[in-house]
Design an enzyme around this catalytic site. Structure first.
Site, mmCIF file in Angstrom:
data_model
loop_
_atom_site.group_PDB
_atom_site.id
_atom_site.type_symbol
_atom_site.label_atom_id
_atom_site.label_comp_id
_atom_site.label_asym_id
_atom_site.label_seq_id
_atom_site.Cartn_x
_atom_site.Cartn_y
_atom_site.Cartn_z
ATOM 1 N N LYS A 73 -15.628 -10.273 6.865
ATOM 2 C CA LYS A 73 -14.487 -11.053 6.350
ATOM 3 C C LYS A 73 -14.955 -12.377 5.750
ATOM 4 C CE LYS A 73 -11.015 -8.385 7.208
ATOM 5 N NZ LYS A 73 -10.145 -7.928 6.134
ATOM 6 N N GLU B 266 2.191 1.728 -3.417
ATOM 7 C CA GLU B 266 1.146 2.239 -4.319
ATOM 8 C C GLU B 266 0.906 3.730 -4.075
ATOM 9 O OE1 GLU B 266 -2.587 0.108 -4.057
ATOM 10 O OE2 GLU B 266 -3.529 1.404 -5.558
ATOM 11 N N CYS C 84 -8.525 -2.338 3.275
ATOM 12 C CA CYS C 84 -8.483 -3.604 4.016
ATOM 13 C C CYS C 84 -9.771 -3.911 4.772
ATOM 14 C CB CYS C 84 -7.277 -3.661 4.944
ATOM 15 S SG CYS C 84 -7.086 -2.230 5.937
ATOM 16 N N GLU D 55 -13.105 -12.917 -6.966
ATOM 17 C CA GLU D 55 -11.768 -12.474 -7.354
ATOM 18 C C GLU D 55 -10.719 -12.782 -6.276
ATOM 19 O OE1 GLU D 55 -14.464 -10.661 -7.210
ATOM 20 O OE2 GLU D 55 -14.145 -8.919 -5.946
ATOM 21 N N CYS E 299 -11.633 -2.250 13.885
ATOM 22 C CA CYS E 299 -11.906 -3.687 14.112
ATOM 23 C C CYS E 299 -12.022 -4.036 15.602
ATOM 24 C CB CYS E 299 -10.819 -4.536 13.482
ATOM 25 S SG CYS E 299 -10.601 -4.226 11.730
ATOM 26 N N GLU F 284 0.827 -1.214 0.000
ATOM 27 C CA GLU F 284 0.000 0.000 0.000
ATOM 28 C C GLU F 284 0.860 1.262 0.000
ATOM 29 O OE1 GLU F 284 -4.228 -0.266 1.685
ATOM 30 O OE2 GLU F 284 -3.057 0.692 3.249
ATOM 31 N N SER G 260 -7.182 1.758 -2.846
ATOM 32 C CA SER G 260 -5.973 1.002 -3.163
ATOM 33 C C SER G 260 -6.390 -0.334 -3.758
ATOM 34 C CB SER G 260 -5.190 0.793 -1.866
ATOM 35 O OG SER G 260 -4.306 -0.284 -2.010
ATOM 36 N N GLU H 56 -15.938 -11.403 2.368
ATOM 37 C CA GLU H 56 -14.748 -11.067 1.581
ATOM 38 C C GLU H 56 -14.047 -12.336 1.059
ATOM 39 O OE1 GLU H 56 -11.245 -9.716 3.729
ATOM 40 O OE2 GLU H 56 -10.869 -8.229 2.202
HETATM 41 FE FE1 SF4 Z 1 -14.108 -3.354 8.636
HETATM 42 FE FE2 SF4 Z 1 -15.407 -3.717 10.937
HETATM 43 FE FE3 SF4 Z 1 -14.526 -5.801 9.564
HETATM 44 FE FE4 SF4 Z 1 -12.770 -4.212 10.779
HETATM 45 S S1 SF4 Z 1 -14.312 -5.473 11.786
HETATM 46 S S2 SF4 Z 1 -12.597 -5.022 8.705
HETATM 47 S S3 SF4 Z 1 -13.772 -2.209 10.565
HETATM 48 S S4 SF4 Z 1 -16.103 -4.367 8.890
#
Ligand code: SF4
Length: 332
Positions: free
Chosen positions: A120, A44, A61, A128, A261, A41, A81, A123
């Protein structure tokens, strides 16, 4: 907190011991991959600043905000990014470099992430991301598994992460709190831009739990204007400024959860007790202070990874494994 201990205590070593007791073959540190994210990052960002690229660059992220952005601000697809998150970078390196090093067929590996975050899970399932990570479990879920296995967490002796992806800097640790990704990136960008040692690595200007914060960081004769938002309402405010051409920042960090987080949807519930957020944040800053290495680019395992495999940040192989792209979710 899940084991009735006071909040704000770092129990990393006990968590490693518990995961080994549960039967995992290797236990590694996502903060290693946070250091790797900073390498990619910061490179970049420097490239965009020095070569007239798209600014501001937004950190990428947090899948909660990326999902929001792809629905609501798809006219700005070129601002985040292209870096994958630490979770995804970890999986990509585990199934390529680490698998090769250990002579393991990646098809026989199951990469499990323990995350503070429910987004997550989404994600890891994005097409991809090529199944970098197979299974994501939240902090609450892993605590439940530990209890169900009859492991007495508070009595466990601390254990160390496995090598080679178990080594991390203090910069990687503070990713968990709003402003932390920004601070970690600044520690590395400062030294890369100036070729000078950064003695005081604490960028207090970017710390705090306010929903939107701004700071101007002097890097030699360059002024870097930074903004940090946590919570999606605040993200909307900053993104609207960018859309309207009213933002003259170079870098913006956005985290979907208020406070970052430490307040993720997969964490033990805190029911609006904001002093708990403070304690969680302070625990991360203390762990950062106690680390021998506090800059991502000084992590010896990261240096070795580039020497042996990735060549340099933003190299073709780094792009193939560690970078991604975004979609307009309302255009399908
Ligand atoms: Fe984003 Fe919340 Fe997940 Fe952290 S815990 S990556 S701030 S959604």
């Amino acid at each position: 907190e899940s084991f009735d201990d006071d909040s704000g205590q770092a129990v990393t070593g006990k968590m490693v011991a518990a995961l080994r007791s549960l039967g995992f073959d290797g236990v590694f540190d996502t903060d290693f991959a946070a250091d790797l994210t900073i390498m990619e990052e910061a490179a970049e960002l420097m490239n965009r600043i020095q070569n007239g690229g798209r600014l501001p660059m937004l950190t990428s992220c947090c899948p909660g905000w990326i999902n929001f952005f792809e629905h609501e601000f798809a006219d700005l697809l070129d601002v985040p990014s292209s870096c994958k998150s630490p979770q995804q970078m970890f999986g990509a390196i585990a199934k390529s470099y680490y698998a090769k090093k250990m002579n393991i067929d990646p098809k026989n590996m199951v990469v499990v992430s323990v995350m503070p975050c429910l987004a997550k899970k989404y994600e890891a399932a994005r097409a991809e991301m090529h199944s970098d990570v197979d299974i994501v479990i939240s902090t609450r879920e892993v605590a439940k598994m530990i209890k169900e296995a009859g492991i007495h967490f508070n009595s466990l002796q601390d254990e160390d992460f496995d090598n080679f992806m178990g080594e991390s800097s203090g910069a990687g640790v503070i990713f968990g709190v709003t402003g932390g990704v920004m601070e970690a990136a600044l520690r590395t960008a400062y030294e890369w831009i100036t070729s000078e040692t950064l003695d005081n690595v604490d960028f207090n200007l970017v710390r705090g739990l306010d929903g939107i914060r701004e700071a101007t960081i002097q890097i030699k004769d360059m002024e870097v204007k930074a903004a940090i938002a946590s919570g999606l309402g605040n993200a909307r405010t900053l993104l609207t400024k960018i859309r309207n051409g009213e933002a003259d920042y170079q870098i913006i960090e956005i985290m979907a959860c208020p406070g970052g987080c430490i307040d993720g949807g997969g964490q033990p519930y805190m029911h609006g007790h904001y002093e708990i957020l403070d304690r969680r944040a302070n625990a991360l800053y203390e762990e950062d202070r106690n680390k021998a290495i506090r800059k991502s680019h000084e992590n010896p395992s990261i240096i070795k990874l580039y020497e042996e495999f990735l060549d340099k940040p933003n190299s073709p192989i780094a792009h193939e494994l560690l970078h991604t792209h975004y979609h307009c979710k309302e255009c399908d």
